[in-house]
Motif scaffolding. Structure first.
Motif, PDB file in Angstrom:
ATOM      1  N   PRO A  79       0.823  -1.525  -0.203  1.00  0.00           N
ATOM      2  CA  PRO A  79      -0.262  -0.009   0.239  1.00  0.00           C
ATOM      3  C   PRO A  79       1.161   1.183   0.110  1.00  0.00           C
ATOM      4  O   PRO A  79       1.148   2.248  -0.333  1.00  0.00           O
ATOM      5  CB  PRO A  79      -0.823  -0.154   1.141  1.00  0.00           C
ATOM      6  N   SER A  80       2.064   1.754   0.944  1.00  0.00           N
ATOM      7  CA  SER A  80       2.874   2.208   0.796  1.00  0.00           C
ATOM      8  C   SER A  80       3.652   2.696  -0.587  1.00  0.00           C
ATOM      9  O   SER A  80       3.432   3.776  -0.591  1.00  0.00           O
ATOM     10  CB  SER A  80       3.654   2.088   1.765  1.00  0.00           C
ATOM     11  N   ILE A  81       4.284   1.961  -0.934  1.00  0.00           N
ATOM     12  CA  ILE A  81       4.601   1.824  -2.485  1.00  0.00           C
ATOM     13  C   ILE A  81       3.178   2.355  -3.118  1.00  0.00           C
ATOM     14  O   ILE A  81       2.843   3.151  -4.698  1.00  0.00           O
ATOM     15  CB  ILE A  81       5.613   0.568  -3.140  1.00  0.00           C
ATOM     16  N   ALA A  82       2.451   1.507  -3.468  1.00  0.00           N
ATOM     17  CA  ALA A  82       0.883   2.218  -4.419  1.00  0.00           C
ATOM     18  C   ALA A  82       0.638   3.342  -4.386  1.00  0.00           C
ATOM     19  O   ALA A  82       0.810   3.902  -4.604  1.00  0.00           O
ATOM     20  CB  ALA A  82       0.171   1.760  -4.308  1.00  0.00           C
ATOM     21  N   GLU A  83       0.880   3.518  -3.063  1.00  0.00           N
ATOM     22  CA  GLU A  83       0.419   5.564  -2.953  1.00  0.00           C
ATOM     23  C   GLU A  83       1.082   6.422  -3.141  1.00  0.00           C
ATOM     24  O   GLU A  83       1.043   7.374  -3.859  1.00  0.00           O
ATOM     25  CB  GLU A  83       0.385   5.411  -1.198  1.00  0.00           C
ATOM     26  N   ILE A 383      -2.649  -6.584  -1.907  1.00  0.00           N
ATOM     27  CA  ILE A 383      -2.657  -6.178  -0.445  1.00  0.00           C
ATOM     28  C   ILE A 383      -4.008  -6.592   0.633  1.00  0.00           C
ATOM     29  O   ILE A 383      -3.791  -6.179   1.277  1.00  0.00           O
ATOM     30  CB  ILE A 383      -2.831  -4.532  -1.396  1.00  0.00           C
ATOM     31  N   HIS A 384      -4.738  -7.031  -0.596  1.00  0.00           N
ATOM     32  CA  HIS A 384      -6.101  -6.821   0.322  1.00  0.00           C
ATOM     33  C   HIS A 384      -6.118  -7.912   0.992  1.00  0.00           C
ATOM     34  O   HIS A 384      -6.918  -7.817   2.259  1.00  0.00           O
ATOM     35  CB  HIS A 384      -7.171  -6.771  -0.327  1.00  0.00           C
ATOM     36  N   ARG A 385      -5.143  -9.118   1.165  1.00  0.00           N
ATOM     37  CA  ARG A 385      -5.068  -9.929   1.757  1.00  0.00           C
ATOM     38  C   ARG A 385      -3.499  -9.836   2.495  1.00  0.00           C
ATOM     39  O   ARG A 385      -2.965 -10.775   3.006  1.00  0.00           O
ATOM     40  CB  ARG A 385      -4.826 -11.106   1.028  1.00  0.00           C
ATOM     41  N   ASP A 386      -3.091  -8.432   3.125  1.00  0.00           N
ATOM     42  CA  ASP A 386      -2.188  -9.074   3.570  1.00  0.00           C
ATOM     43  C   ASP A 386      -2.403  -8.896   5.005  1.00  0.00           C
ATOM     44  O   ASP A 386      -2.393  -7.841   5.572  1.00  0.00           O
ATOM     45  CB  ASP A 386      -1.095  -6.899   3.265  1.00  0.00           C
ATOM     46  N   PRO A 387      -1.015 -10.304   5.843  1.00  0.00           N
ATOM     47  CA  PRO A 387      -1.277  -9.953   7.276  1.00  0.00           C
ATOM     48  C   PRO A 387      -0.838  -8.975   7.946  1.00  0.00           C
ATOM     49  O   PRO A 387      -1.706  -8.837   8.613  1.00  0.00           O
ATOM     50  CB  PRO A 387      -0.822 -10.966   7.396  1.00  0.00           C
ATOM     51  N   ASN A 388       0.238  -7.615   7.251  1.00  0.00           N
ATOM     52  CA  ASN A 388       0.311  -6.889   7.738  1.00  0.00           C
ATOM     53  C   ASN A 388      -0.882  -5.727   8.396  1.00  0.00           C
ATOM     54  O   ASN A 388      -0.750  -5.213   8.811  1.00  0.00           O
ATOM     55  CB  ASN A 388       1.742  -6.397   7.071  1.00  0.00           C
ATOM     56  N   ILE A 389      -1.669  -5.829   7.070  1.00  0.00           N
ATOM     57  CA  ILE A 389      -2.179  -5.083   7.186  1.00  0.00           C
ATOM     58  C   ILE A 389      -4.168  -5.337   7.912  1.00  0.00           C
ATOM     59  O   ILE A 389      -4.749  -4.572   8.262  1.00  0.00           O
ATOM     60  CB  ILE A 389      -3.377  -4.143   5.582  1.00  0.00           C
ATOM     61  N   TRP A 390      -4.274  -5.973   7.345  1.00  0.00           N
ATOM     62  CA  TRP A 390      -5.551  -6.434   7.640  1.00  0.00           C
ATOM     63  C   TRP A 390      -5.357  -8.342   8.801  1.00  0.00           C
ATOM     64  O   TRP A 390      -4.888  -8.725   8.829  1.00  0.00           O
ATOM     65  CB  TRP A 390      -5.725  -7.382   6.802  1.00  0.00           C
ATOM     66  N   GLU A 391      -6.512  -8.365  10.088  1.00  0.00           N
ATOM     67  CA  GLU A 391      -6.317  -9.254  10.815  1.00  0.00           C
ATOM     68  C   GLU A 391      -6.863 -10.180   9.719  1.00  0.00           C
ATOM     69  O   GLU A 391      -8.057 -10.366   9.370  1.00  0.00           O
ATOM     70  CB  GLU A 391      -7.373  -8.196  12.215  1.00  0.00           C
ATOM     71  N   GLU A 392      -6.691 -11.430  10.247  1.00  0.00           N
ATOM     72  CA  GLU A 392      -7.019 -12.944   9.766  1.00  0.00           C
ATOM     73  C   GLU A 392      -7.648 -12.457   8.273  1.00  0.00           C
ATOM     74  O   GLU A 392      -8.848 -12.401   8.032  1.00  0.00           O
ATOM     75  CB  GLU A 392      -8.497 -13.145  10.635  1.00  0.00           C
ATOM     76  N   PRO A 393      -6.512 -12.372   6.928  1.00  0.00           N
ATOM     77  CA  PRO A 393      -6.940 -11.132   5.830  1.00  0.00           C
ATOM     78  C   PRO A 393      -7.837 -12.819   5.295  1.00  0.00           C
ATOM     79  O   PRO A 393      -7.911 -12.195   4.374  1.00  0.00           O
ATOM     80  CB  PRO A 393      -5.337 -10.868   5.211  1.00  0.00           C
TER      81      PRO A 393
END
Length: 488
Positions: A79-83, A383-393
Motif C-alpha cells: 500500500p505504501s508503494i502504491a500510494e 494488498i487486500h490479503r496482506d496480514p500486516n494490514i488486515w487481521e485474519e486476512p
C-alpha cells in the motif's frame, strides 16, 4: 534452414540489447533471473496472474522489476508503494501501455480506458461522468434497475426445479440493465461479444511475431471487433432512425444513446459515431462482468456463511416494510449489506491486478530508478490479503468494514475500483446495482447450497477474477413474500 539462422540472429541481438539496457539502467528493483527474448514470461504461465505475482513478491519483496519480452514492468504489492505511485507520481503513471487488443477495441485509443492522459481523456471522462456515473444519472436510471431486478424475480418464481445458475442469471441481469440504459430495450440473443479481459498475446511482448500474425491472434481480434462494432453501430443507427434525429435540444432523453446523439448535433466534430460507440463499449465491457462477478462471489460467500446471510436478512426486515420490494432509497439504511459487499471486494476484487499504467517519464519509486515506458501493475488482491494490514486476512468478516469510509486516509489498503486519476468512475453505479440485487434476492428467497459441501471458491485465470465453477444454488420464495412475488 533460413528460419533457423534467422532465429539464431534474433536471439543474439535480443540478448545483446538486453545486456546493453541492463548496463544503462542502474538501481532497479529486485528481479528474478530472466531468459533471452521471453524475459520473465515463463514465470507467469501457470495459475492466476495475481497469485503468480504474489508468489514472486514473497520471495523478492513488495516491488519487483520484470521484463515481459521487450516490456519493462513494475509489480507493486504494498500500500505504501502504491500510494507513492498514485500521489507523487500520479501524473507520470496516468497513461496506459500499448496493446494490440486495445488497438482493436478502443476506436483508435479514444475510449476513456485507453486514451492517453490529456485533454481528450479529460473530455471523455467528463462526458461519461455526467451522462452515466453522476448521482443525477444514476438516479435517472433507478426505474430501469427496479424493472430488471423484477424481471429476474419473476424468472426465479417460475423456476419449478429450484436450482439456479447464478452466474448466468447475474450476467443476464447486468447486460440487460445496461442495454435498457443504452437503448431502452432488452436483448434476447447471446451476449458474449463483450469481455472485460482485453485479449493479450505473445505478439504484445515480442513484436516480431506480429509480422506473420503468430497463432492467428490478430485475425481473431478483427473478427471479434467487427462483431462488437456492428452491434454498437446498429444500436446507434436504430435510435437515430426511431427518433428521426435528435432535433429537440430540450427533449428529455430516456436513453444514453439519445443523450449522446443530442450532443452530436451540437458538436458533430467531437461526438462522432466512434466516440459514442466507445462510451457505450466501456459501459458494456467494464460494467457487465465486474458487477455480475462481484454478486456471484458475494452469494458464494453468503452460502458458505449462513449466519451472515441471516444477519443481513434481519437488517432488511428491520428497515424495509414487508409489503414492498427494496428500492434505491432503502440501500442507505442497510449498512451491513455495504459491509458484505466491501468484504467481498476485499477478498475477491474483480480486477485483482489494476489495469496497467505506464510511466511517461523517468521517475523514482521506493528509491529505485524507473525509466519511461515502464508498465506498472498493482496487485490489489495481494494488498487486500496482506496480514500486516488486515487481521485474519483470508477470513470472511464483513464486520471489519463497520464505520468504513471509502475516502478515509488509509484508503491505499483497500481500493477494488482503482485509485488516482484513472480510478474507475463507475464505482457508485456498480455498488447500486450490486446492493439492490443482493438485498432483493435475500429479501424474497431462501437460499441453500446444493449438497452439504461448501461452495468451491477456486479462482479462475484471466485479468478479471471469476470462479472456476459457476455458482449454482437452490432457492425458494420466502413464505412472507409469496403474495408480493405473485403480483409481479
Amino acid at each position: 534452414m533460413d528460419f533457423f539462422w534467422f532465429t539464431v540472429v534474433l536471439i543474439f541481438f535480443s540478448f545483446l540489447i538486453q545486456k546493453l539496457n541492463q548496463k544503462q539502467k542502474k538501481n532497479l528493483p529486485p528481479s528474478p533471473p530472466s531468459l533471452p527474448i521471453l524475459g520473465h514470461l515463463h514465470l507467469i504461465n501457470k495459475g492466476p496472474l495475481h497469485r503468480s505475482f504474489h508468489h514472486l513478491s514473497t520471495k523478492y519483496g513488495p516491488i519487483i522489476y520484470l521484463r515481459f519480452g521487450n516490456r519493462p514492468t513494475l509489480i507493486v504489492s504494498s500500500p505504501s508503494i502504491a500510494e507513492e505511485c498514485f500521489t507523487k507520481n500520479d501524473i507520470i503513471f496516468a497513461n496506459r501501455p500499448p496493446s494490440i487488443g486495445v488497438d482493436y477495441f478502443s476506436y483508435n485509443r479514444t475510449t476513456m480506458g485507453s486514451a492517453p492522459y490529456g485533454d481528450h481523456w479529460r473530455n471523455i471522462r467528463r462526458v461519461s461522468t455526467i451522462q452515466i456515473f453522476s448521482s443525477t444519472a444514476i438516479g435517472r436510471f433507478s426505474a430501469v434497475r427496479l424493472q430488471e431486478v423484477g424481471f429476474i424475480l419473476k424468472k426465479l418464481v417460475s423456476n419449478e426445479i429450484g436450482k439456479v445458475n447464478l452466474n448466468s442469471l447475474f450476467f443476464e441481469l447486468v447486460f440487460n440493465l445496461i442495454m435498457k440504459m443504452v437503448s431502452g430495450k432488452r436483448w434476447v440473443e447471446p451476449y458474449d461479444m463483450f469481455d472485460a479481459d482485453i485479449p493479450t498475446g505473445l505478439s504484445d511482448f515480442i513484436p516480431i511475431l506480429r509480422w506473420f500474425d503468430f497463432g492467428g491472434f490478430e485475425k481473431k481480434l478483427q473478427e471479434f471487433k467487427e462483431k462488437g462494432d456492428n452491434f454498437l453501430q446498429d444500436l446507434v443507427d436504430e435510435t437515430r432512425r426511431i427518433n428521426g434525429g435528435i432535433s429537440e435540444s430540450a427533449k428529455f432523453h430516456k436513453t444514453l444513446i439519445e443523450s449522446l446523439l443530442s450532443l452530436q448535433e451540437a458538436d458533430p466534430q467531437f461526438y462522432t459515431d466512434d466516440i459514442i460507440k466507445g462510451i457505450i463499449l466501456i459501459l458494456f465491457s467494464a460494467g457487465t462482468g465486474t458487477s455480475a462477478l462481484t454478486m456471484e462471489w458475494a452469494m458464494s460467500l453468503l452460502l458458505n456463511h449462513t449466519e451472515v446471510m441471516e444477519k443481513l436478512r434481519k437488517e432488511i426486515e428491520h428497515n424495509v416494510p414487508s409489503d414492498r420490494l427494496i428500492d434505491d432509497s432503502d440501500l442507505s439504511k442497510l449498512p451491513y449489506l455495504r459491509c458484505i459487499i466491501n468484504e467481498t471486494l476485499r477478498l475477491f476484487p474483480v480486477a485483482p491486478i489494476l489495469l496497467p499504467h505506464m510511466s511517461s517519464t523517468n521517475c523514482t519509486v521506493s528509491g529505485y530508478n524507473i525509466s519511461r515506458n515502464t508498465t506498472l501493475m498493482v496487485n490489489v488482491w495481494a494488498i487486500h490479503r496482506d496480514p500486516n494490514i488486515w487481521e485474519e486476512p483470508t477470513k470472511f468478516m464483513p464486520e471489519r468494514f463497520e464505520g468504513f469510509k471509502a475516502d478515509q486516509s488509509d484508503g491505499f489498503k483497500f481500493f477494488p475500483f482503482g485509485i488516482g486519476r484513472r480510478a474507475c468512475p463507475g464505482y457508485g453505479m456498480g455498488m447500486r446495482i450490486i446492493g439492490l440485487t443482493l438485498a432483493t434476492l435475500i429479501q424474497c428467497f431462501e437460499w441453500e447450497r446444493i449438497g452439504n459441501e461448501l461452495v468451491d471458491l477456486e479462482e479462475g485465470s484471466g485479468f478479471t477474477l471469476s470462479k472456476t465453477k459457476p455458482l449454482e444454488a437452490l432457492c425458494r420464495p420466502r413464505p412472507a413474500m409469496i403474495n408480493l412475488l405473485s403480483q409481479l
